[in-house]
Design a protein around this motif. Structure first.
Motif, mmCIF file in Angstrom:
data_model
loop_
_atom_site.group_PDB
_atom_site.id
_atom_site.type_symbol
_atom_site.label_atom_id
_atom_site.label_comp_id
_atom_site.label_asym_id
_atom_site.label_seq_id
_atom_site.Cartn_x
_atom_site.Cartn_y
_atom_site.Cartn_z
ATOM 1 N N GLY A 22 28.513 -36.771 10.011
ATOM 2 C CA GLY A 22 28.358 -36.552 8.574
ATOM 3 C C GLY A 22 27.430 -35.395 8.263
ATOM 4 O O GLY A 22 27.720 -34.558 7.396
ATOM 5 N N LEU A 26 28.388 -31.562 6.379
ATOM 6 C CA LEU A 26 27.795 -31.043 5.150
ATOM 7 C C LEU A 26 27.348 -29.589 5.273
ATOM 8 O O LEU A 26 27.207 -28.898 4.263
ATOM 9 C CB LEU A 26 26.607 -31.919 4.742
ATOM 10 N N VAL A 168 32.607 -32.308 2.164
ATOM 11 C CA VAL A 168 31.577 -33.004 1.387
ATOM 12 C C VAL A 168 31.843 -34.502 1.370
ATOM 13 O O VAL A 168 30.963 -35.321 1.662
ATOM 14 C CB VAL A 168 31.516 -32.467 -0.055
ATOM 15 N N VAL A 169 33.082 -34.882 1.021
ATOM 16 C CA VAL A 169 33.433 -36.305 0.944
ATOM 17 C C VAL A 169 33.306 -36.960 2.313
ATOM 18 O O VAL A 169 32.761 -38.065 2.446
ATOM 19 C CB VAL A 169 34.858 -36.477 0.383
ATOM 20 N N GLY A 171 31.440 -35.996 4.862
ATOM 21 C CA GLY A 171 30.046 -36.074 5.255
ATOM 22 C C GLY A 171 29.320 -37.237 4.596
ATOM 23 O O GLY A 171 28.617 -38.007 5.261
ATOM 24 N N VAL A 172 29.513 -37.407 3.292
ATOM 25 C CA VAL A 172 28.867 -38.508 2.576
ATOM 26 C C VAL A 172 29.390 -39.848 3.083
ATOM 27 O O VAL A 172 28.614 -40.793 3.309
ATOM 28 C CB VAL A 172 29.099 -38.366 1.058
ATOM 29 N N LEU A 175 27.879 -40.576 6.542
ATOM 30 C CA LEU A 175 26.452 -40.889 6.465
ATOM 31 C C LEU A 175 26.234 -42.306 5.940
ATOM 32 O O LEU A 175 25.416 -43.064 6.487
ATOM 33 C CB LEU A 175 25.743 -39.877 5.569
ATOM 34 N N ILE A 176 26.961 -42.676 4.902
ATOM 35 C CA ILE A 176 26.834 -44.031 4.362
ATOM 36 C C ILE A 176 27.254 -45.057 5.409
ATOM 37 O O ILE A 176 26.562 -46.064 5.633
ATOM 38 C CB ILE A 176 27.682 -44.182 3.081
#
Length: 201
Positions: A22, A26, A168-169, A171-172, A175-176
């Motif tokens: 993630g 980014l 972006v999507v 990576g987020v 990470l979550i």
């Protein structure tokens, strides 16, 4: 026969894989977002550099930290495919064929292969891995990127911008999912579940 589940130590180690993936996703997303140049050459350069680094790093981490055999080999395979796609993209940026067609074709083939592998691995692991839903979501998102690149007529600005939005999507999402795995691994297991060798429902 009871289905084997990941143990807490295995989850505690495996959470690093999606978090690193993630974080790496980014970086090129930020480069694309803040760059005024959305040419195919930039897209091939950014995608290529990211894919080589992410493929090698994520694949090596998965080989070392992921305990489940299916998940490990799927992640390693995707790492190899991603690194190879990155090398191809970097080679294409310096040729006469570095137009939007070369960019969209390279990304589409990579996204189709890795997305399907990750999606199928997640579906197969959904009954024995806490990370399965994140595999399914990431695989479906990547496969969707492939469909968009194949089915829609994209100009260079839109194609490169879509790659940035996807990263972006992704990576987020990763990470979550990764930090959720870490926090789940830190939760104490109930005495009954520990004694029986299973997790509490």
């Amino acid at each position: 026969m009871a289905v084997a589940r990941e143990t807490a130590p295995e989850r505690a180690a495996a959470w690093l894989v999606p978090v690193v993936r993630g974080a790496l996703a980014l970086v090129p997303a930020a480069v694309i977002t803040f760059s005024q140049d959305h040419s195919p050459a930039l897209g091939l350069t950014v995608f290529g550099a990211w894919a080589v680094v992410a493929g090698v790093v994520a694949g090596a981490l998965a080989a070392r930290l992921v305990a489940d055999r299916t998940a490990r080999w799927a992640a390693v395979g995707n790492g190899i495919i991603t690194a190879a796609a990155g090398l191809i993209a970097l080679a294409l940026r310096d040729t006469a064929s570095n137009g939007v067609g070369a960019f969209t074709f390279t990304v589409a083939v990579w996204a189709a292969l890795t997305g399907i592998i990750e999606l199928l691995a997640g579906l197969r692991l959904r009954d024995r891995s806490t990370a399965a839903r994140d595999w399914i979501a990431a695989g479906a998102l990547t496969a969707l990127l492939a469909l968009v690149f194949v089915l829609l007529p994209l100009d260079p600005v839109t194609a490169v911008g879509l790659l940035g939005a996807y990263l972006v999507v992704l990576g987020v999402l990763l990470l979550i999912g990764g930090f959720s795995m870490k926090w789940a691994a830190a939760e104490p297991v109930e005495a009954g579940g520990a004694a029986s060798g299973t997790e509490p429902s």
